[in-house]
Design a protein around this motif. Structure first.
Motif, short mmCIF file in Angstrom:
data_model
loop_
_atom_site.label_atom_id
_atom_site.label_comp_id
_atom_site.label_asym_id
_atom_site.label_seq_id
_atom_site.Cartn_x
_atom_site.Cartn_y
_atom_site.Cartn_z
N VAL A 157 -11.21 3.45 36.20
CA VAL A 157 -10.30 4.60 36.28
C VAL A 157 -10.23 5.23 34.90
O VAL A 157 -9.86 4.58 33.92
N THR A 158 -10.61 6.51 34.82
CA THR A 158 -10.55 7.26 33.57
C THR A 158 -9.54 8.40 33.73
O THR A 158 -8.97 8.57 34.81
N PHE A 159 -9.33 9.20 32.71
CA PHE A 159 -8.19 10.11 32.73
C PHE A 159 -8.57 11.53 32.33
O PHE A 159 -9.06 11.77 31.22
N HIS A 160 -8.34 12.46 33.26
CA HIS A 160 -8.59 13.89 33.06
C HIS A 160 -7.33 14.50 32.46
O HIS A 160 -6.30 14.58 33.10
N GLY A 161 -7.40 14.86 31.17
CA GLY A 161 -6.22 15.37 30.49
C GLY A 161 -6.58 15.90 29.12
O GLY A 161 -7.76 16.09 28.80
N PRO A 162 -5.60 16.15 28.29
CA PRO A 162 -5.81 16.85 27.01
C PRO A 162 -6.86 16.20 26.13
O PRO A 162 -6.99 14.98 26.08
N VAL A 163 -7.62 17.04 25.43
CA VAL A 163 -8.58 16.56 24.44
C VAL A 163 -7.90 16.49 23.08
O VAL A 163 -6.80 17.03 22.88
N GLY A 164 -8.56 15.85 22.14
CA GLY A 164 -7.95 15.63 20.83
C GLY A 164 -7.59 16.91 20.11
O GLY A 164 -6.55 16.99 19.44
N THR A 165 -8.42 17.96 20.23
CA THR A 165 -8.16 19.21 19.54
C THR A 165 -7.29 20.17 20.35
O THR A 165 -7.02 21.29 19.91
N GLY A 166 -6.85 19.74 21.54
CA GLY A 166 -6.02 20.59 22.38
C GLY A 166 -4.57 20.60 21.93
O GLY A 166 -4.20 20.05 20.88
N SER A 167 -3.73 21.21 22.74
CA SER A 167 -2.31 21.30 22.42
C SER A 167 -1.60 20.00 22.76
O SER A 167 -1.68 19.52 23.90
N TRP A 168 -0.91 19.44 21.78
CA TRP A 168 -0.09 18.26 22.01
C TRP A 168 1.37 18.69 21.97
O TRP A 168 2.15 18.28 21.14
N GLY A 314 -6.06 21.82 34.37
CA GLY A 314 -7.05 22.79 33.97
C GLY A 314 -6.92 23.25 32.53
O GLY A 314 -6.32 22.58 31.70
N HIS A 315 -7.47 24.41 32.26
CA HIS A 315 -7.50 24.97 30.91
C HIS A 315 -6.21 25.71 30.64
O HIS A 315 -6.17 26.94 30.47
N ILE A 316 -5.15 24.96 30.60
CA ILE A 316 -3.80 25.49 30.41
C ILE A 316 -3.12 24.67 29.33
O ILE A 316 -3.50 23.54 29.05
N ARG A 317 -2.09 25.25 28.74
CA ARG A 317 -1.44 24.60 27.59
C ARG A 317 -0.74 23.30 28.00
O ARG A 317 -0.83 22.30 27.31
N GLU A 318 -0.02 23.32 29.09
CA GLU A 318 0.66 22.12 29.61
C GLU A 318 -0.11 21.63 30.83
O GLU A 318 -0.27 22.36 31.80
N GLN A 319 -0.59 20.38 30.75
CA GLN A 319 -1.44 19.89 31.84
C GLN A 319 -1.15 18.44 32.16
O GLN A 319 -0.81 17.63 31.29
N PHE A 320 -1.28 18.14 33.46
CA PHE A 320 -1.13 16.76 33.91
C PHE A 320 -2.25 15.90 33.33
O PHE A 320 -3.37 16.37 33.11
N ILE A 321 -1.96 14.62 33.12
CA ILE A 321 -3.00 13.63 32.85
C ILE A 321 -3.27 12.92 34.17
O ILE A 321 -2.43 12.17 34.67
N VAL A 322 -4.44 13.18 34.74
CA VAL A 322 -4.76 12.77 36.11
C VAL A 322 -5.73 11.59 36.08
O VAL A 322 -6.82 11.69 35.49
N PRO A 323 -5.38 10.47 36.72
CA PRO A 323 -6.28 9.31 36.73
C PRO A 323 -7.40 9.48 37.75
O PRO A 323 -7.17 9.52 38.96
N VAL A 324 -8.62 9.60 37.28
CA VAL A 324 -9.78 9.72 38.16
C VAL A 324 -10.06 8.33 38.74
O VAL A 324 -10.41 7.40 38.02
N GLY A 325 -9.87 8.21 40.04
CA GLY A 325 -9.99 6.91 40.71
C GLY A 325 -8.66 6.30 41.06
O GLY A 325 -8.60 5.31 41.79
N GLY A 326 -7.56 6.86 40.53
CA GLY A 326 -6.22 6.36 40.86
C GLY A 326 -5.83 6.71 42.28
O GLY A 326 -6.14 7.80 42.77
N ARG A 327 -5.16 5.80 42.94
CA ARG A 327 -4.76 6.01 44.33
C ARG A 327 -3.42 6.73 44.38
O ARG A 327 -2.45 6.32 43.75
N VAL A 328 -3.38 7.83 45.16
CA VAL A 328 -2.20 8.69 45.21
C VAL A 328 -1.86 9.05 46.64
O VAL A 328 -2.66 8.90 47.56
N GLU A 329 -0.64 9.57 46.80
CA GLU A 329 -0.25 10.28 48.01
C GLU A 329 0.07 11.70 47.61
O GLU A 329 0.85 11.93 46.68
#
Length: 347
Positions: A157-168, A314-329
């Motif tokens: 499970v990896t995580f789709h979310g902000p990159v190091g040079t993005g907005s924190w 997506g390419h937005i300032r505030e973004q979810f950190i989404v677990p790729v492979g995480g089980r959700v409803e």
């Protein structure tokens, strides 16, 4: 961010070695491989698997952001390199990523930026090494290629979310701390503020087809994901909740990519659909254009599955950190999704 130039060559990886395990790593009952959560003081690796940064200041800001989160930083040997538009040669960038997975002191890997070029690394990654040393991998956009390949080859499970040079910003920091430090079972619901509008306009979700669905998340950037079609680097779509985002793509190209997913049989297998933000995806000049609404009507509505658009992905300032492979409803009527099980092991 031109992603249409990268290579999509598919080369089968070698046999995966048994999991030896590191701090807290474990395989989940449904086949996922979970990395350990993080603690303040842990070391994170900064790598540049895709495009180079334009200015050295960006690398400094990425390091300072990680340190402000309470983490130590170890930079990849070539994370500030350049080979054309890329942050070094394929061998250098893949070597940095493999080295970070093999370094027992590094507990998480944060990608400096996206851009283009991550798909070129896929035949060069040591998937057996990654499986033996599961770690948090964070990034989005072009990093979708790594998320897809690593999950397909290892189950991590990896995580789709902000990159190091993005907005924190406050929102992204809150997501990071709740997910990685506190290991919270996250509820992903857009933040909405009306401001001076009579009704809220920002961060609105739209239900495409109502209902709820459960499944493991798969997805990321549409352009990057579609470019992997026909390769061994895409996970199985069966029963998955597909999430997508993109930037700078005209609707006719979005239509073409959805057509690719349809023709390869991926769309017919998914249990639910979440679309995030498509930044700067407006029709260009010309005779006419499909709208995104029409594209969703053509490709998603016939599936008769729960689906919504507008998630903060997506390419937005505030973004979810989404677990790729995480089980959700997911709840398409409410425009939300929530974790059903931990996506990190106890550290």
């Amino acid at each position: 961010m031109d992603r249409r130039r990268f290579l999509g060559t598919a080369v089968l990886a070698g046999a995966v070695l048994p999991l030896l395990g590191t701090r807290g790593a474990m395989a989940a009952p449904h086949g996922q491989l979970l990395a350990a959560g993080l603690r303040k003081g842990d070391t994170v690796g900064l790598v540049s698997p895709s495009s180079a940064v334009n200015e050295r200041l960006a690398l400094q800001l990425a390091q300072e952001a990680m340190e402000a989160l309470g983490l130590r930083v170890r930079a990849g040997a070539h994370y500030g390199g350049r080979y054309g538009h890329l942050a070094g040669t394929d061998a250098e960038r893949a070597g940095d990523l493999n080295a970070m997975f093999g370094d027992r002191e590094v507990k998480a890997i944060v990608c400096v930026r996206g851009g283009s070029g991550a798909a070129r690394l896929l035949p060069l990654l040591d998937y057996a090494l990654i499986r033996r040393n599961p770690k948090v991998l964070l990034g989005y956009s072009d990093i979708t290629a790594l998320h897809c390949a690593i999950h397909a080859k290892t189950g991590l499970v990896t995580f789709h979310g902000p990159v190091g040079t993005g907005s924190w910003n406050r929102f992204n920091v809150d997501q990071f701390e709740r997910l990685f430090f506190q290991r919270e079972l996250m509820q992903y619901q857009n933040s909405r503020e009306a401001g001076d509008e009579l009704v809220p306009r920002r961060n609105r979700t739209q239900t495409l087809r109502g209902g709820r669905a459960q499944g493991a998340l798969l997805g990321g950037n549409l352009t990057v994901l579609a470019a992997l079609a026909g390769s061994s680097y895409l996970p199985d779509f069966s029963g998955r909740i597909l999430f997508l985002e993109d930037v700078g793509e005209a609707p006719y190209r979005i239509d073409r990519m959805f057509s690719t997913l349809k023709l390869m049989g991926a769309l017919d297998k998914i249990a639910g659909f979440i679309f995030g933000d498509c930044s700067d995806c407006n029709p260009g000049d010309g005779y006419g254009s499909l709208t995104l609404d029409q594209i969703f009507d053509d490709y998603i509505l016939p599936l008769k599955i729960p689906a919504y658009r507008g998630a903060m992905i997506g390419h937005i300032r505030e973004q979810f950190i989404v677990p790729v492979g995480g089980r959700v409803e997911m709840d398409a009527d409410a425009g939300t999704f929530r974790l059903l099980a931990p996506v990190l092991a106890d550290g």
